[in-house]
Scaffold this motif. Structure first.
Motif, mmCIF file in Angstrom:
data_model
loop_
_atom_site.group_PDB
_atom_site.id
_atom_site.type_symbol
_atom_site.label_atom_id
_atom_site.label_comp_id
_atom_site.label_asym_id
_atom_site.label_seq_id
_atom_site.Cartn_x
_atom_site.Cartn_y
_atom_site.Cartn_z
ATOM 1 N N LEU A 1 0.846 -1.194 0.000
ATOM 2 C CA LEU A 1 0.000 0.000 0.000
ATOM 3 C C LEU A 1 0.884 1.248 0.000
ATOM 4 C CD1 LEU A 1 -2.895 1.120 0.216
ATOM 5 C CD2 LEU A 1 -2.720 0.873 2.702
ATOM 6 N N ILE A 2 0.548 2.183 -0.877
ATOM 7 C CA ILE A 2 1.332 3.421 -1.021
ATOM 8 C C ILE A 2 0.429 4.624 -0.730
ATOM 9 C CG2 ILE A 2 2.689 4.851 -2.615
ATOM 10 C CD1 ILE A 2 3.387 2.247 -4.142
ATOM 11 N N MET A 3 0.832 5.423 0.238
ATOM 12 C CA MET A 3 0.023 6.591 0.638
ATOM 13 C C MET A 3 0.502 7.824 -0.135
ATOM 14 S SD MET A 3 -0.185 8.208 4.460
ATOM 15 C CE MET A 3 1.388 9.075 4.456
ATOM 16 N N CYS A 4 -0.424 8.474 -0.828
ATOM 17 C CA CYS A 4 -0.026 9.636 -1.640
ATOM 18 C C CYS A 4 -0.269 10.953 -0.922
ATOM 19 C CB CYS A 4 -0.790 9.639 -2.958
ATOM 20 S SG CYS A 4 -0.201 8.393 -4.109
ATOM 21 N N PHE A 5 0.639 11.884 -1.151
ATOM 22 C CA PHE A 5 0.434 13.284 -0.766
ATOM 23 C C PHE A 5 -0.196 13.989 -1.961
ATOM 24 C CE2 PHE A 5 4.535 12.117 1.358
ATOM 25 C CZ PHE A 5 4.065 12.114 2.672
ATOM 26 N N LEU A 6 -1.217 14.791 -1.697
ATOM 27 C CA LEU A 6 -1.824 15.591 -2.773
ATOM 28 C C LEU A 6 -0.934 16.810 -2.995
ATOM 29 C CD1 LEU A 6 -5.636 15.460 -1.834
ATOM 30 C CD2 LEU A 6 -4.355 13.953 -3.379
ATOM 31 N N LEU B 1 1.847 12.720 7.216
ATOM 32 C CA LEU B 1 2.883 11.746 7.558
ATOM 33 C C LEU B 1 2.891 11.489 9.067
ATOM 34 C CD1 LEU B 1 5.057 9.975 6.313
ATOM 35 C CD2 LEU B 1 6.678 11.871 6.544
ATOM 36 N N SER B 2 2.674 12.509 9.866
ATOM 37 C CA SER B 2 2.687 12.268 11.316
ATOM 38 C C SER B 2 1.432 11.502 11.756
ATOM 39 C CB SER B 2 2.929 13.552 12.111
ATOM 40 O OG SER B 2 1.791 14.352 12.038
ATOM 41 N N ILE B 3 0.310 11.737 11.098
ATOM 42 C CA ILE B 3 -0.906 10.964 11.416
ATOM 43 C C ILE B 3 -0.699 9.491 11.032
ATOM 44 C CG2 ILE B 3 -3.336 10.603 10.720
ATOM 45 C CD1 ILE B 3 -3.509 13.710 10.480
ATOM 46 N N ALA B 4 0.042 9.283 9.948
ATOM 47 C CA ALA B 4 0.255 7.911 9.457
ATOM 48 C C ALA B 4 1.302 7.149 10.266
ATOM 49 C CB ALA B 4 0.676 7.958 7.980
ATOM 50 N N GLU B 5 2.162 7.893 10.964
ATOM 51 C CA GLU B 5 3.320 7.257 11.623
ATOM 52 C C GLU B 5 2.999 6.052 12.499
ATOM 53 O OE1 GLU B 5 6.393 10.583 12.472
ATOM 54 O OE2 GLU B 5 7.179 8.757 13.419
ATOM 55 N N PRO B 6 1.940 6.113 13.322
ATOM 56 C CA PRO B 6 1.651 4.921 14.142
ATOM 57 C C PRO B 6 1.202 3.714 13.317
ATOM 58 C CG PRO B 6 0.430 6.866 14.914
ATOM 59 C CD PRO B 6 1.048 7.234 13.613
ATOM 60 N N LEU C 1 2.613 2.696 10.273
ATOM 61 C CA LEU C 1 3.523 2.445 9.150
ATOM 62 C C LEU C 1 3.758 0.964 8.852
ATOM 63 C CD1 LEU C 1 6.132 5.340 9.211
ATOM 64 C CD2 LEU C 1 3.963 5.146 7.985
ATOM 65 N N SER C 2 3.363 0.085 9.776
ATOM 66 C CA SER C 2 3.506 -1.340 9.461
ATOM 67 C C SER C 2 2.576 -1.718 8.304
ATOM 68 C CB SER C 2 3.187 -2.193 10.680
ATOM 69 O OG SER C 2 1.839 -1.977 11.041
ATOM 70 N N GLN C 3 1.560 -0.879 8.051
ATOM 71 C CA GLN C 3 0.600 -1.198 6.980
ATOM 72 C C GLN C 3 0.837 -0.389 5.702
ATOM 73 O OE1 GLN C 3 -3.433 -2.110 8.555
ATOM 74 N NE2 GLN C 3 -2.762 -0.727 10.163
ATOM 75 N N ILE C 4 1.809 0.507 5.758
ATOM 76 C CA ILE C 4 2.051 1.387 4.593
ATOM 77 C C ILE C 4 3.485 1.164 4.124
ATOM 78 C CG2 ILE C 4 2.187 3.795 3.837
ATOM 79 C CD1 ILE C 4 0.022 4.382 5.989
ATOM 80 N N TYR C 5 3.643 0.831 2.847
ATOM 81 C CA TYR C 5 4.962 0.443 2.361
ATOM 82 C C TYR C 5 5.735 1.612 1.766
ATOM 83 C CZ TYR C 5 8.359 -3.016 1.005
ATOM 84 O OH TYR C 5 9.503 -3.767 0.918
ATOM 85 N N ALA D 1 12.218 13.305 2.302
ATOM 86 C CA ALA D 1 13.424 12.924 3.074
ATOM 87 C C ALA D 1 13.000 12.309 4.408
ATOM 88 C CB ALA D 1 14.309 14.140 3.291
ATOM 89 N N LYS D 2 11.973 12.901 5.018
ATOM 90 C CA LYS D 2 11.473 12.378 6.302
ATOM 91 C C LYS D 2 10.861 10.978 6.107
ATOM 92 C CE LYS D 2 9.599 12.512 10.503
ATOM 93 N NZ LYS D 2 10.352 12.267 11.692
ATOM 94 N N ALA D 3 10.115 10.810 5.002
ATOM 95 C CA ALA D 3 9.510 9.502 4.728
ATOM 96 C C ALA D 3 10.596 8.445 4.543
ATOM 97 C CB ALA D 3 8.619 9.587 3.489
ATOM 98 N N ARG D 4 11.669 8.833 3.874
ATOM 99 C CA ARG D 4 12.796 7.902 3.693
ATOM 100 C C ARG D 4 13.388 7.512 5.046
ATOM 101 N NH1 ARG D 4 13.964 4.913 -0.238
ATOM 102 N NH2 ARG D 4 14.765 6.304 -1.812
ATOM 103 N N GLU D 5 13.561 8.509 5.923
ATOM 104 C CA GLU D 5 14.092 8.228 7.275
ATOM 105 C C GLU D 5 13.220 7.230 8.009
ATOM 106 O OE1 GLU D 5 15.596 12.661 8.220
ATOM 107 O OE2 GLU D 5 14.448 11.707 9.836
ATOM 108 N N LEU D 6 11.917 7.300 7.725
ATOM 109 C CA LEU D 6 10.979 6.389 8.398
ATOM 110 C C LEU D 6 10.974 4.999 7.754
ATOM 111 C CD1 LEU D 6 8.001 8.894 8.884
ATOM 112 C CD2 LEU D 6 9.456 7.932 10.679
ATOM 113 N N GLY D 7 11.765 4.813 6.724
ATOM 114 C CA GLY D 7 11.897 3.483 6.108
ATOM 115 C C GLY D 7 10.917 3.219 4.975
ATOM 116 N N LEU D 8 10.272 4.286 4.488
ATOM 117 C CA LEU D 8 9.282 4.084 3.419
ATOM 118 C C LEU D 8 9.927 4.131 2.040
ATOM 119 C CD1 LEU D 8 6.673 6.421 5.096
ATOM 120 C CD2 LEU D 8 6.273 3.995 4.585
#
Ligand code: HPA
Ligand code: ZN
Length: 335
Positions: free
Chosen positions: A136-141, A153-158, A160-164, A185-192
């Motif tokens: 599953l890929i979460m898009c930014f508009l 991204l901060s709402i999604a952070e908890p 992230l096991s469900q978002i690739y 860059a932040k999303a990359r740091e989070l392992g996405l």
């Protein structure tokens, strides 16, 4: 052609560019409007289909955001996602990497969890029932601000096991990838994993930005790359995959005609291109329809069709062992 139609149907495929909200068929739009007491401005399924006459990306997006207004509950997101999986299972799709647009629902008062829970329960059940694996890929508009992307991204952070991975979609012109450099860059740091729509309506410079500023792992559309040989060489040397969508390009007037789609030229130049449906209910076809249309319009050979199917697994975010198993299955079918 009959043989090629059968080949397309028989080949295992992955779909790497699909907006779940763009798979909302008019029939389901009506059913959900009724279930949720939402008033539609159309009187019939035919009227909805007739309205799908677009001259550019924004024309489509206006109806796309309007159409998804019927999606309110977890059950709605479940039904939407499950129907898509059932449909592509019939096209012999084995693996999907699908986008969703949480911001477009949250601004209507639907919670992030409602959307995510509905989508992920259907993805799990679809894997059980049809054997279709998923990411599953979460898009930014991109028409919204950088700040709003950070908020998402901060709402999604908890969860992230469900978002690739994360992606970037919506109105391209005037919203270059550079606007989202820090949030990527932040999303990359989070392992996405990172993907972005680039070069659909935008110029080659937007594709360069996606490569060099966002450091994306895959390019969505990427049509404009065909206009810049240095860019093409860079895409090849990084072995990046392009997730192309021929019927979408035709319906959004990105290409004047299917015969002018750059897909075959890029494929023949050694770029790893793939065929996908983008928003099938709006653009008149699912994945096999896209393969078939492009095969006819661009005179693709059986070998080229097989290469496109192989590319779909090579470009997927799957472990090597799983990719190799699918590639071996393709080899068995295509000999
Ligand atoms: N391009 C950009 N944004 C989108 C698309 C598209 O083709 N489909 C859904 N959101
Ligand atoms: Zn898209």
């Amino acid at each position: 052609m009959t043989d090629l139609t059968a080949l397309i149907a028989a080949l295992p495929k992955a779909e790497l560019h699909l907006h779940l909200e763009g798979s909302l068929e008019p029939e389901m739009m009506f059913a959900l409007a009724k279930r949720n007491g939402v008033k539609l401005k159309y009187g019939s399924v035919e009227e909805i289909r007739a309205a799908y006459d677009f001259s550019n990306l924004q024309d489509f997006l206006d109806l796309y955001y309007q159409g998804m207004g019927v999606l309110l509950t977890e059950a709605d997101f479940y039904d939407l996602t499950f129907a898509y999986l059932k449909r592509v299972h019939a096209d012999n799709v084995k693996h999907v990497e699908v986008f969703f647009d949480p911001q477009a629902h949250m601004e209507r008062g639907v919670s992030f969890e409602t959307v995510l829970n509905g989508v992920t329960s259907a993805l799990k059940d679809g894997e059980g029932e049809f054997g279709v694996t998923y990411k599953l890929i979460m898009c930014f508009l991109r028409h919204l601000s950088e700040e709003e992307a950070f908020e998402l991204l901060s709402i999604a952070e908890p969860h992230l096991s469900q978002i690739y991975g994360v992606g970037l979609d919506s109105s391209e012109l005037g919203h270059p990838p550079s606007k989202f450099q820090r949030v990527f860059a932040k999303a990359r740091e989070l392992g996405l994993k990172l993907v972005a729509h680039a070069g659909e309506e935008g110029p080659p410079e937007y594709v360069w930005e996606a490569l060099n500023l966002l450091n994306i792992d895959r390019i969505d559309h990427g049509n404009a790359s065909a206009l810049d040989d240095t860019l093409l060489a860079e895409i090849k040397s990084r072995e990046l995959t392009l997730t192309m969508c021929p019927l979408s390009n035709q319906r959004l007037c990105v290409t004047e005609d299917l015969t002018e789609n750059p897909l075959a030229r890029l494929l023949r130049a050694g770029v790893r291109v793939t065929v996908n449906s983008d928003d099938p209910s709006y653009f008149g076809g699912y994945i096999n329809d896209n393969y078939l249309a492009i095969t006819k319009a661009l005179n693709l050979s059986a070998d080229e069709i097989v290469e496109l199917a192989r590319n779909s697994f090579k470009g997927a975010f799957l472990p090597e062992a799983e990719k190799n198993a699918y590639l071996a299955e393709i080899d068995r079918i295509s000999v």
